[in-house]
Design a protein around this motif. Structure first.
Motif, PDB file in Angstrom:
ATOM      1  N   GLY A 145       0.736  -1.199  -0.090  1.00 22.34           N
ATOM      2  CA  GLY A 145       0.017  -0.018   0.016  1.00 22.34           C
ATOM      3  C   GLY A 145       0.743   1.293  -0.040  1.00 22.34           C
ATOM      4  N   TYR A 146       2.115   1.190   0.866  1.00 18.90           N
ATOM      5  CA  TYR A 146       2.682   2.495   1.012  1.00 18.90           C
ATOM      6  C   TYR A 146       3.332   2.692  -0.607  1.00 18.90           C
ATOM      7  CZ  TYR A 146       6.544   5.374   3.028  1.00 18.90           C
ATOM      8  OH  TYR A 146       7.057   6.602   3.180  1.00 18.90           O
ATOM      9  N   VAL A 167       7.732  10.348  -0.079  1.00 23.06           N
ATOM     10  CA  VAL A 167       7.925   9.650   1.423  1.00 23.06           C
ATOM     11  C   VAL A 167       6.236   9.960   2.197  1.00 23.06           C
ATOM     12  CG1 VAL A 167       9.197   9.436   3.513  1.00 23.06           C
ATOM     13  CG2 VAL A 167      10.223  10.175   1.291  1.00 23.06           C
ATOM     14  N   LEU A 168       6.034   9.046   2.940  1.00 21.12           N
ATOM     15  CA  LEU A 168       4.867   9.274   3.731  1.00 21.12           C
ATOM     16  C   LEU A 168       4.879   9.570   5.052  1.00 21.12           C
ATOM     17  CD1 LEU A 168       2.675   6.444   2.027  1.00 21.12           C
ATOM     18  CD2 LEU A 168       3.338   8.823   1.141  1.00 21.12           C
ATOM     19  N   PHE A 169       4.252  10.634   5.628  1.00 25.31           N
ATOM     20  CA  PHE A 169       4.012  10.998   7.030  1.00 25.31           C
ATOM     21  C   PHE A 169       2.539  10.969   7.651  1.00 25.31           C
ATOM     22  CE2 PHE A 169       7.918  12.715   5.048  1.00 25.31           C
ATOM     23  CZ  PHE A 169       8.731  12.317   5.588  1.00 25.31           C
ATOM     24  N   ASP A 196      16.425  11.266  -2.884  1.00 25.62           N
ATOM     25  CA  ASP A 196      17.761  10.121  -2.820  1.00 25.62           C
ATOM     26  C   ASP A 196      18.906  10.618  -2.048  1.00 25.62           C
ATOM     27  OD1 ASP A 196      15.748   8.269  -3.657  1.00 25.62           O
ATOM     28  OD2 ASP A 196      16.779   8.226  -5.719  1.00 25.62           O
ATOM     29  N   ALA A 197      19.136  11.772  -2.082  1.00 25.87           N
ATOM     30  CA  ALA A 197      20.383  12.202  -1.368  1.00 25.87           C
ATOM     31  C   ALA A 197      20.586  12.036   0.096  1.00 25.87           C
ATOM     32  CB  ALA A 197      20.377  13.981  -1.652  1.00 25.87           C
ATOM     33  N   VAL A 198      19.287  11.900   0.635  1.00 28.25           N
ATOM     34  CA  VAL A 198      19.163  11.715   2.167  1.00 28.25           C
ATOM     35  C   VAL A 198      19.455  10.223   2.441  1.00 28.25           C
ATOM     36  CG1 VAL A 198      17.563  11.649   4.199  1.00 28.25           C
ATOM     37  CG2 VAL A 198      17.281  13.391   2.347  1.00 28.25           C
ATOM     38  N   HIS A 199      20.576   9.924   3.499  1.00 30.71           N
ATOM     39  CA  HIS A 199      21.004   8.621   3.983  1.00 30.71           C
ATOM     40  C   HIS A 199      19.912   7.843   4.523  1.00 30.71           C
ATOM     41  CE1 HIS A 199      21.177  11.713   7.254  1.00 30.71           C
ATOM     42  NE2 HIS A 199      20.589  10.681   7.954  1.00 30.71           N
ATOM     43  N   PRO A 200      19.860   6.425   4.206  1.00 26.55           N
ATOM     44  CA  PRO A 200      19.049   5.650   4.604  1.00 26.55           C
ATOM     45  C   PRO A 200      18.870   5.674   6.270  1.00 26.55           C
ATOM     46  CG  PRO A 200      20.557   4.695   3.258  1.00 26.55           C
ATOM     47  CD  PRO A 200      21.032   5.838   3.455  1.00 26.55           C
ATOM     48  N   GLY A 201      17.567   5.910   6.467  1.00 26.66           N
ATOM     49  CA  GLY A 201      17.194   6.160   7.977  1.00 26.66           C
ATOM     50  C   GLY A 201      16.839   7.557   8.207  1.00 26.66           C
ATOM     51  N   GLY A 202      17.235   8.425   7.247  1.00 29.60           N
ATOM     52  CA  GLY A 202      17.207   9.858   7.580  1.00 29.60           C
ATOM     53  C   GLY A 202      15.818  10.268   7.663  1.00 29.60           C
ATOM     54  N   LEU A 203      14.795   9.682   6.848  1.00 32.51           N
ATOM     55  CA  LEU A 203      13.333   9.690   6.731  1.00 32.51           C
ATOM     56  C   LEU A 203      12.743   8.622   7.183  1.00 32.51           C
ATOM     57  CD1 LEU A 203      13.592  11.524   3.009  1.00 32.51           C
ATOM     58  CD2 LEU A 203      13.525  12.653   5.189  1.00 32.51           C
ATOM     59  N   GLY A 204      11.540   9.026   7.836  1.00 31.57           N
ATOM     60  CA  GLY A 204      10.718   8.146   8.491  1.00 31.57           C
ATOM     61  C   GLY A 204      10.027   8.336   9.391  1.00 31.57           C
ATOM     62  N   PRO A 246      -5.428  10.198   8.717  1.00 30.59           N
ATOM     63  CA  PRO A 246      -4.106  10.764   8.966  1.00 30.59           C
ATOM     64  C   PRO A 246      -3.224  10.325   8.005  1.00 30.59           C
ATOM     65  CG  PRO A 246      -4.593   9.713  10.712  1.00 30.59           C
ATOM     66  CD  PRO A 246      -5.870   9.289   9.812  1.00 30.59           C
ATOM     67  N   LEU A 247      -2.576  11.150   7.018  1.00 27.60           N
ATOM     68  CA  LEU A 247      -1.668  10.935   6.048  1.00 27.60           C
ATOM     69  C   LEU A 247      -0.996  12.231   5.455  1.00 27.60           C
ATOM     70  CD1 LEU A 247      -0.330   8.258   4.847  1.00 27.60           C
ATOM     71  CD2 LEU A 247      -1.827   8.610   2.745  1.00 27.60           C
ATOM     72  N   SER A 248      -0.074  12.148   5.095  1.00 24.94           N
ATOM     73  CA  SER A 248       0.806  13.371   4.414  1.00 24.94           C
ATOM     74  C   SER A 248       1.968  12.817   3.605  1.00 24.94           C
ATOM     75  CB  SER A 248       1.178  14.353   5.468  1.00 24.94           C
ATOM     76  OG  SER A 248       2.388  13.962   6.165  1.00 24.94           O
TER      77      SER A 248
END
Length: 453
Positions: A109-110, A130-132, A314-322, A302-304
């Motif tokens: 779904g994501y 990316v979803l928030f 893609d410049a952001v390091h893995p784990g930097g977003l979430g 609730p979703l953004s």
């Protein structure tokens, strides 16, 4: 009065304005008493009635009153508050699982929502999403991405802007009360610039001239080489539904591109068919580097999200977003169903039709009511700015009077604006014409009565 439904839409509840008690009624007053003992006083509500059911263009309160909804929970329930596709998708997803956390055990779904956003948002460049959970969270993360990708710190925001209630987004928001008062200190490296506000700018100022004013201030006060991002609402929301003069957004976007600045369009309130296009920046031919979204995205859940150029995200390091709940599977199911509903019913076209009806009637009213300084907006994002007749002096007391008079007759409208003198209409995009016109009858009568009191 029962609504003439837009093509193909049926309603579960009668689409009628019906008052069976005073407002608030006894059941709502009882809930208000309970609330006072349980809920923090700092949380306010625009109207004193408590909802029990909602469908199409109406909300039914706990006393059985049926009110016309011209607020959509602040542009959230664009497809209606109980749209059958959304309800069915949510029920099906809940039957399987409510949460695993995408950062732990991902799910389709994501990915499907991200694919849809990459397709729906402006531009044919390669994108990532990316979803928030909330609009403020989306804005925070857009700024994070811009700062990391550019190696710069400064962020440009605008007069009358609203971007949220977290520390960073309070700093980005212009209005002190009630959003910022006594909550500081705020995040640094935020620079505020003058917005194009045609009703209050110098007469005849073009969008290009208003943009030149901003560009000069940015270059002198901050320096282009220090600016990570320009963050702007294509139509300002809480600030008063301010539509900038044509050419303003395009000039800023072009300057940003020429100077390596990330152009972020905050479409939290304007997105998902609200203005007659999928996104408001499309009216000006703008392709943002990053777009922030929430509110109408998931039919009330609730979703953004942020969607942007692949090289930026893609410049952001893995784990930097979430985030633990970001892209919750139930909310993702609701979003996919909401997107389908918007397409099946052509809700961008429906929003444009709502605007044609409302603007025609309200601009006619403005000809005979001097207290209406301006009627503005796009599509189903409609606002009336109230002033002392013959001036541009804001009249917030009249705005409050109008909202109260409308509610007395069973119509919910919302107040906004830096000066608190703007009444805004954000009807569900599935509202029927008869219901819409009944609500406009009450609203216009409330303006006339309030202005002549």
């Amino acid at each position: 009065m029962t609504a003439a439904a837009p093509t193909g839409i049926s309603y579960r509840l009668p689409q009628e304005r019906r008052l069976v008690t005073e407002l608030p009624g006894p059941a709502s007053r009882a809930l208000a008493t309970r609330r006072a003992r349980a809920v923090a006083a700092g949380l306010g509500s625009s109207v004193p009635v408590y909802a029990a059911d909602a469908d199409g263009g109406v909300i039914v309160d706990v006393d059985g009153n049926s009110l016309i909804d011209l607020g959509s929970g602040i542009a959230v329930t664009s497809v209606g508050a109980s749209e059958p596709r959304v309800a069915a998708a949510v029920a099906e997803q809940v039957r399987h699982f409510t949460h695993t956390c995408f950062m732990v055990t991902p799910y389709e779904g994501y990915v499907a929502v991200a694919e849809a956003l990459n397709e729906l948002t402006p531009g044919d460049h390669e994108k990532r999403s990316v979803l928030f959970n909330s609009g403020a969270e989306a804005v925070e993360n857009a700024v994070k991405v811009a700062r990391l990708a550019t190696g710069r710190e400064a962020v440009i925001a605008f007069d009358n802007a609203y971007h949220g209630r977290t520390n960073l987004t309070m700093a980005l928001t212009a209005k002190r009360m009630p959003y910022k008062a006594d909550f500081g200190p705020f995040a640094p490296e935020i620079y505020r610039m003058p917005m194009s506000y045609p009703f209050r700018d110098e007469p005849g100022m073009t969008g290009e001239q208003a943009a030149a004013r901003v560009i000069s201030a940015m270059e002198v006060q901050v320096g282009a080489e220090e600016i990570a991002a320009i963050l702007i609402e294509p139509i300002q929301g809480e600030g008063g539904f301010i539509v900038p003069a044509p050419g303003f957004l395009a000039a800023l976007s072009a300057w940003a591109k020429d100077n390596g600045v990330v152009f972020i369009a905050d479409e939290v309130q304007t997105g998902f068919a609200r203005t007659g296009s999928w996104f408001a920046c499309e009216h000006e031919g703008i392709v943002p580097d990053i777009i922030t979204m929430a509110k109408g995205i998931a039919g009330g859940l609730p979703l953004s999200a942020i969607t942007g150029r692949a090289e930026l995200l893609d410049a952001v390091h893995p784990g930097g977003l979430g985030g633990t709940y970001g892209g919750n599977p139930v909310a993702c199911a609701a979003a996919l169903a909401a997107f389908e509903t918007m397409k099946v019913y052509d809700l961008p076209g429906r929003a444009a039709h709502i605007g044609e009806v409302a603007f025609t009637r309200l601009r006619d009213a403005a000809q005979r009511i001097p207290a209406i300084g301006e009627v503005r907006g796009r599509g189903a994002m409609i606002a009336v700015e109230l002033v002392t007749p013959g001036t541009t002096t804001p009249d917030p007391a009249l705005a409050k009077t109008i909202a109260a008079r409308a509610l007395e007759q069973g119509v919910i409208v919302l107040i906004c604006g830096t000066y608190g003198n703007v009444v805004r209409l954000l009807p569900p995009l599935v509202i029927g014409d008869d219901t819409l016109n009944d609500g406009l009858d009450v609203f216009i009568a409330a303006i006339e009565e309030g202005a002549n009191a």
